[in-house]
Design a protein around this motif. Structure first.
Motif, PDB file in Angstrom:
ATOM      1  N   LEU A  51      43.871  53.420  45.956  1.00 42.20           N
ATOM      2  CA  LEU A  51      42.465  53.745  46.283  1.00 42.20           C
ATOM      3  C   LEU A  51      41.571  54.397  45.212  1.00 42.20           C
ATOM      4  CD1 LEU A  51      40.913  54.491  49.049  1.00 42.20           C
ATOM      5  CD2 LEU A  51      41.878  56.509  48.866  1.00 42.20           C
ATOM      6  N   ALA A  52      42.398  54.890  43.995  1.00 42.58           N
ATOM      7  CA  ALA A  52      41.549  55.254  42.801  1.00 42.58           C
ATOM      8  C   ALA A  52      40.996  54.011  42.313  1.00 42.58           C
ATOM      9  CB  ALA A  52      42.512  56.064  42.025  1.00 42.58           C
ATOM     10  N   VAL A  53      41.461  53.006  41.962  1.00 40.38           N
ATOM     11  CA  VAL A  53      41.022  51.780  41.539  1.00 40.38           C
ATOM     12  C   VAL A  53      39.863  51.193  42.445  1.00 40.38           C
ATOM     13  CG1 VAL A  53      41.443  49.476  40.930  1.00 40.38           C
ATOM     14  CG2 VAL A  53      43.009  51.181  40.286  1.00 40.38           C
ATOM     15  N   VAL A  63      33.026  42.607  50.294  1.00 39.31           N
ATOM     16  CA  VAL A  63      34.138  41.512  50.458  1.00 39.31           C
ATOM     17  C   VAL A  63      34.830  41.723  49.163  1.00 39.31           C
ATOM     18  CG1 VAL A  63      34.733  39.336  50.751  1.00 39.31           C
ATOM     19  CG2 VAL A  63      33.037  40.232  51.986  1.00 39.31           C
ATOM     20  N   GLY A  64      34.409  41.800  48.125  1.00 41.06           N
ATOM     21  CA  GLY A  64      34.904  41.965  46.754  1.00 41.06           C
ATOM     22  C   GLY A  64      35.767  43.185  46.582  1.00 41.06           C
ATOM     23  N   VAL A  65      35.257  44.490  47.144  1.00 41.44           N
ATOM     24  CA  VAL A  65      35.740  45.594  47.265  1.00 41.44           C
ATOM     25  C   VAL A  65      37.254  45.450  47.965  1.00 41.44           C
ATOM     26  CG1 VAL A  65      35.885  48.187  48.047  1.00 41.44           C
ATOM     27  CG2 VAL A  65      34.155  47.227  46.649  1.00 41.44           C
ATOM     28  N   LEU A  66      37.065  44.851  49.286  1.00 37.65           N
ATOM     29  CA  LEU A  66      38.045  44.862  50.200  1.00 37.65           C
ATOM     30  C   LEU A  66      39.257  43.888  49.478  1.00 37.65           C
ATOM     31  CD1 LEU A  66      36.286  44.595  53.460  1.00 37.65           C
ATOM     32  CD2 LEU A  66      37.703  46.365  52.643  1.00 37.65           C
ATOM     33  N   ALA A  67      38.788  42.734  49.067  1.00 34.81           N
ATOM     34  CA  ALA A  67      39.769  41.831  48.402  1.00 34.81           C
ATOM     35  C   ALA A  67      40.429  42.539  47.160  1.00 34.81           C
ATOM     36  CB  ALA A  67      38.872  40.518  47.824  1.00 34.81           C
ATOM     37  N   LEU A  68      39.851  43.316  46.439  1.00 37.37           N
ATOM     38  CA  LEU A  68      40.404  44.131  45.307  1.00 37.37           C
ATOM     39  C   LEU A  68      41.660  44.795  45.922  1.00 37.37           C
ATOM     40  CD1 LEU A  68      40.602  45.191  42.218  1.00 37.37           C
ATOM     41  CD2 LEU A  68      38.848  46.732  42.942  1.00 37.37           C
ATOM     42  N   GLU A  69      41.602  45.484  47.013  1.00 38.88           N
ATOM     43  CA  GLU A  69      42.497  46.465  47.492  1.00 38.88           C
ATOM     44  C   GLU A  69      43.537  45.726  48.133  1.00 38.88           C
ATOM     45  OE1 GLU A  69      43.148  49.847  51.128  1.00 38.88           O
ATOM     46  OE2 GLU A  69      41.200  48.668  50.854  1.00 38.88           O
ATOM     47  N   VAL A  70      43.179  44.525  48.715  1.00 36.58           N
ATOM     48  CA  VAL A  70      44.360  43.426  49.181  1.00 36.58           C
ATOM     49  C   VAL A  70      45.285  42.938  47.956  1.00 36.58           C
ATOM     50  CG1 VAL A  70      44.873  41.369  50.318  1.00 36.58           C
ATOM     51  CG2 VAL A  70      43.147  43.161  51.414  1.00 36.58           C
ATOM     52  N   TRP A  86      37.734  53.131  44.128  1.00 35.64           N
ATOM     53  CA  TRP A  86      36.613  54.036  44.056  1.00 35.64           C
ATOM     54  C   TRP A  86      35.890  53.740  42.837  1.00 35.64           C
ATOM     55  CZ3 TRP A  86      35.754  57.480  40.065  1.00 35.64           C
ATOM     56  CH2 TRP A  86      34.753  58.569  40.447  1.00 35.64           C
ATOM     57  N   LEU A  87      36.774  53.464  41.432  1.00 38.68           N
ATOM     58  CA  LEU A  87      36.376  53.015  40.361  1.00 38.68           C
ATOM     59  C   LEU A  87      35.297  51.760  40.695  1.00 38.68           C
ATOM     60  CD1 LEU A  87      39.190  53.745  37.986  1.00 38.68           C
ATOM     61  CD2 LEU A  87      37.103  55.143  38.329  1.00 38.68           C
ATOM     62  N   ALA A  88      35.973  50.831  41.475  1.00 40.74           N
ATOM     63  CA  ALA A  88      35.262  49.663  41.286  1.00 40.74           C
ATOM     64  C   ALA A  88      33.857  49.809  42.361  1.00 40.74           C
ATOM     65  CB  ALA A  88      36.052  48.613  42.205  1.00 40.74           C
ATOM     66  N   VAL A  89      33.838  50.609  43.288  1.00 45.25           N
ATOM     67  CA  VAL A  89      32.746  50.965  44.246  1.00 45.25           C
ATOM     68  C   VAL A  89      31.609  51.855  43.184  1.00 45.25           C
ATOM     69  CG1 VAL A  89      31.889  52.442  45.978  1.00 45.25           C
ATOM     70  CG2 VAL A  89      33.911  50.999  46.328  1.00 45.25           C
ATOM     71  N   HIS A  90      32.246  52.685  42.536  1.00 44.92           N
ATOM     72  CA  HIS A  90      31.100  53.455  41.613  1.00 44.92           C
ATOM     73  C   HIS A  90      30.551  52.708  40.685  1.00 44.92           C
ATOM     74  CE1 HIS A  90      29.716  56.941  39.860  1.00 44.92           C
ATOM     75  NE2 HIS A  90      30.236  56.552  38.626  1.00 44.92           N
ATOM     76  N   ALA A  91      31.278  51.559  40.084  1.00 44.80           N
ATOM     77  CA  ALA A  91      30.716  50.824  39.020  1.00 44.80           C
ATOM     78  C   ALA A  91      29.631  50.062  39.500  1.00 44.80           C
ATOM     79  CB  ALA A  91      31.938  49.690  38.259  1.00 44.80           C
ATOM     80  N   VAL A  92      29.966  49.358  40.994  1.00 44.15           N
ATOM     81  CA  VAL A  92      28.929  48.370  41.444  1.00 44.15           C
ATOM     82  C   VAL A  92      27.711  49.395  41.888  1.00 44.15           C
ATOM     83  CG1 VAL A  92      28.546  47.356  43.595  1.00 44.15           C
ATOM     84  CG2 VAL A  92      30.798  47.027  42.386  1.00 44.15           C
TER      85      VAL A  92
END
Length: 762
Positions: free
Chosen positions: A203-205, A159-166, A207-213
């Motif tokens: 999308l790059a941001v 949910v956090g990743v999706l919220a970050l994109e929104v 990806w960085l969030a997903v990689h960090a998690v």
């Protein structure tokens, strides 16, 4: 099972090589040792040994004869490696079938049907295997993390990743709307590029969030870490695939939309694509989880069958629901005049092609689940991905061409032609790459016609030949561009004095007249050089071809001297600039406007409509009526007592007014003037007039000058002569009334007849 073991033993003993392997695996009895009948335990042990030996032998033979499959295309089902995760545990050997070419078709059908029965029988085991997942997520094997805590953490991360994109899209709403508004302006291409760059940055941001998690929470080899890694990477893959649809459809930004669809259609296409991709990735994750926990192969095959049924049904529903938006999208490309034949075919029959394609894909997935032959499934998926990519690229190029044409001014057509030529070259390059990729996929993986070494050998020979042909096409596009800049003007009558048209087309320039000949010569040169180079690249000796062509050309030149004479004469006529397209010429044999020519003849259009085709060798002397300027001379008859000085001043005034008229001032080179008396008749003075105009519409200007003279000169007391003799008798009560009227009408008739005759004579 015990009843099948004697039969299995008999099958094993029938294989000599396998029997030798089994004999080597068993210890030899001591000499002289007494033989005793086998006990049931010894018999079972012997059967198991023979089974393992036969399985190993068949596995080795299958590995030697099976065609290696090409790497699968990047699809939502393709797992992505992760450096921090442990490798997946090997799954137990599955009794999967190897369908070889030696196996008869009937045996393959029987085996597939039998395999399907086994898979359907194991479907209830899917629930049992799914029930094992909570046990693998226990705290004691996952560094003390409770399953409920793990579920909450994973859900919070997703949910956090999706919220970050929104949030990023909301924060950049202003710049995105600003760039979308400038897409229809003068910097439209740069605005469109900036808008796409913002989407890629978002999308790059993500990806960085997903990689960090993943690195912070799910970087270990534990089952929880591997499951979290799978879910997060799948989420990113979903958003990555949706980037292409977002850039193409733009549900909230119609100004920057690449697809030619309305707002409602774009929204339907985008959300249906999002739903289909989400379901496909979720179903694939379920299969990968079962493979990760080492579920039986039959259970995994059953899951693939269920996934295939769900996904195929969803694709059919989506195709039916999107029939109108997709047709609108494809028809927009066709109506834009920039579509390839493939796009034009899809626009007309896309639904009739999509439904069978989805059904065939479902059958291929079922066949791949029941056997080890997944090549056809991968080939169909690759074909569908390539077609979708071609559609998106075609929409992008069509949009770029439309934006460029909107930014161009009317006088900058050269830039538009250059853009269209470059786009055609890019389109051909993309099609060649797509055809090459599909050929490799189907030939190597799909149909198994060759292995990668054979394909590489073919590609090594075909790649230079394809590059040469592509270079030849680009060269032809360059020739088309440069010759199109000097295209011939539309042909039209341009003969002075022999037509009644109000508008006449000017002759084309010398360069535009030479362009057809230069275009044909360049085309033949490019074709000959490209064909000879390709044949030489393919290993064919072209020396005999060159020698044979030389001999044939020499023989043709001797046997067709008239043809050679016509061609050579035409070249020299064009070099001398004797005529141009659109000019009116007289070659002695015929008169007419030059409509066009070939290598050996010229085509003249007579003012009455007929067309003359004359070989260059028979033209002879050329009289060009449409070159540079045209001087028109005509005679008018006046009474013998006319004041010539008054006539000269009146005609000069008429010429100045005519030259200042906005409708005719661009035609004049020299004004209308009186040259003087050319003849003195019994009852008239014959006066000659002259005017010099551009050879565009000389007779129109002449008729206008005569019309004004007939109207203005009598008003100033200058009378035209006539052939009538006035007889006045004594006692006539009206010496000037009726006779004068009759005389004036006669003068007007005679003047009109004389003007027509003089115009025809000049």
């Amino acid at each position: 099972m015990l009843s099948l073991r004697p039969l299995l033993l008999a099958m094993v003993l029938a294989l000599a090589p396998a029997g030798a392997l089994v004999a080597q695996s068993q210890p030899a009895p001591a000499p002289g040792a007494a033989t005793s009948p086998l006990t049931p335990q010894q018999f079972d042990q012997l059967v198991d040994s023979l089974s393992r030996a036969v399985a190993e032998r068949l596995r080795q033979e299958g590995a030697a004869t099976a065609v290696p499959a090409a790497p699968a295309a990047t699809t939502p089902e393709t797992p992505r490696p992760h450096a921090g995760s442990a490798p997946a545990a090997p799954s137990p050997a599955a009794p999967m079938m190897e369908m070889t070419e030696e196996a008869p078709f009937t045996e393959m059908v029987v085996d597939v049907l039998g395999r399907s029965d086994d898979v359907l029988a194991e479907l209830p085991g899917v629930l049992d295997e799914t029930a094992r997942i909570p046990a693998l997520l226990r705290a004691e094997i996952n560094n003390g993390r409770e399953p409920s805590t793990f579920v909450l953490i994973v859900l919070g991360c997703l949910v956090g990743v999706l919220a970050l994109e929104v949030l990023l899209r909301l924060a950049l709403r202003g710049p995105r709307r600003h760039l979308a508004g400038r897409v229809v302006g003068t910097s439209s291409l740069w605005a469109l590029t900036g808008l796409v760059s913002l989407d890629i940055a978002i999308l790059a941001v993500v990806w960085l969030a997903v990689h960090a998690v993943i690195v912070g929470l799910f970087g270990g080899p534990e089952p929880q870490a591997r499951l979290g890694f799978l879910l997060l990477t799948s989420l990113f893959n979903w958003r990555l695939y949706m980037l292409a649809f977002r850039v193409t459809l733009r549900p909230g930004l119609p100004q920057a939309r690449l697809a030619d669809v309305d707002d409602a259609g774009a929204a339907r296409l985008y959300y249906w694509a999002s739903a289909v991709l989400f379901v496909a990735i979720a179903l694939n994750d379920g299969r990968r989880v079962l493979e990760g926990i080492q579920s039986p192969p039959l259970v995994v095959a059953g899951v693939i069958l269920l996934n295939t049924a769900i996904l195929t049904a969803l694709l059919l529903v989506a195709a039916t629901a999107l029939r109108q938006p997709m047709a609108q999208w494809l028809n927009g490309l066709v109506q834009g005049g920039r579509s390839t034949p493939l796009v034009a075919t899809l626009a007309r029959f896309w639904l009739c092609l999509a439904i069978p394609a989805f059904l065939i894909l479902g059958v291929a997935r079922v066949y791949g689940a029941l056997t080890t032959s997944v090549g056809i499934q991968n080939a169909i998926l690759m074909t569908m991905n390539v077609l979708l990519a071609l559609l998106i690229l075609e929409s992008f190029m069509d949009r770029v061409c439309r934006l460029m044409r909107a930014d161009l001014r009317p006088e900058t057509t050269a830039r538009e032609r250059a853009i269209e030529a470059v786009m055609r070259c890019v389109r051909v390059a993309i099609l060649l790459g797509a055809v090459s990729l599909l050929f490799r996929t189907w030939a190597v993986s799909g149909m198994g016609m060759m292995d990668m070494s054979g394909y590489n050998a073919i590609a090594a020979a075909a790649l230079p030949a394809g590059a040469i042909l592509f270079a030849a096409y680009c060269a032809w596009q360059a020739v088309e561009y440069f010759t199109g800049l000097h295209g011939p003007a539309p042909a039209g009558p341009a003969v002075p004095g022999l037509h009644d048209t109000e508008e006449m087309a000017t002759g084309a320039s010398r360069m535009s007249t030479l362009m057809p000949l230069l275009r044909v010569t360049a085309l033949l040169t490019i074709i000959v050089i490209a064909v000879l180079t390709v044949l030489s690249q393919l290993g064919i000796n072209i020396t005999p071809l060159i020698a044979g062509a030389s001999i044939v050309g020499l023989a043709i030149s001797f046997g067709s001297q008239t043809l050679v004479k016509d061609i050579v004469s035409g070249v020299f006529y064009l070099v001398d600039d004797a005529f141009r397209v659109g000019e009116y010429i007289d070659c002695g044999r015929a008169k007419g406007t030059v409509e066009g020519f070939t290598l050996r003849s010229i085509r003249l259009r007579h003012q009455n409509g007929m067309v003359h085709t004359i070989p260059f060798g028979q033209l002879g002397q050329i009289t060009n009526f449409s070159r540079d300027w045209a001087t028109l001379k005509f005679n008018l008859r006046f009474t013998r007592d006319t004041d010539l000085e008054k006539l000269r001043k009146a005609v000069k005034k008429i010429g100045i007014e005519l030259q200042e008229d906005p409708e005719y001032k661009e035609d004049f080179l020299m004004p209308l003037k009186m040259q003087g008396v050319t003849d003195i008749a019994d009852n008239a003075l014959v006066v000659r007039f002259k005017l010099t105009v551009k050879p565009v519409r000389p007779t129109v200007v002449q008729r206008e000058a005569i019309k004004r003279m007939v109207r203005i000169l009598p008003e100033q007391g200058i009378e035209f002569a006539n052939n009538t003799v006035a007889v006045r008798t004594e006692g006539s009560g009206d010496p000037g009334g009726a006779a004068a009227a009759i005389q004036q009408r006669q003068v007007a008739n005679d003047l009109a007849e004389k003007a027509a005759a003089d115009a025809a004579a000049s």
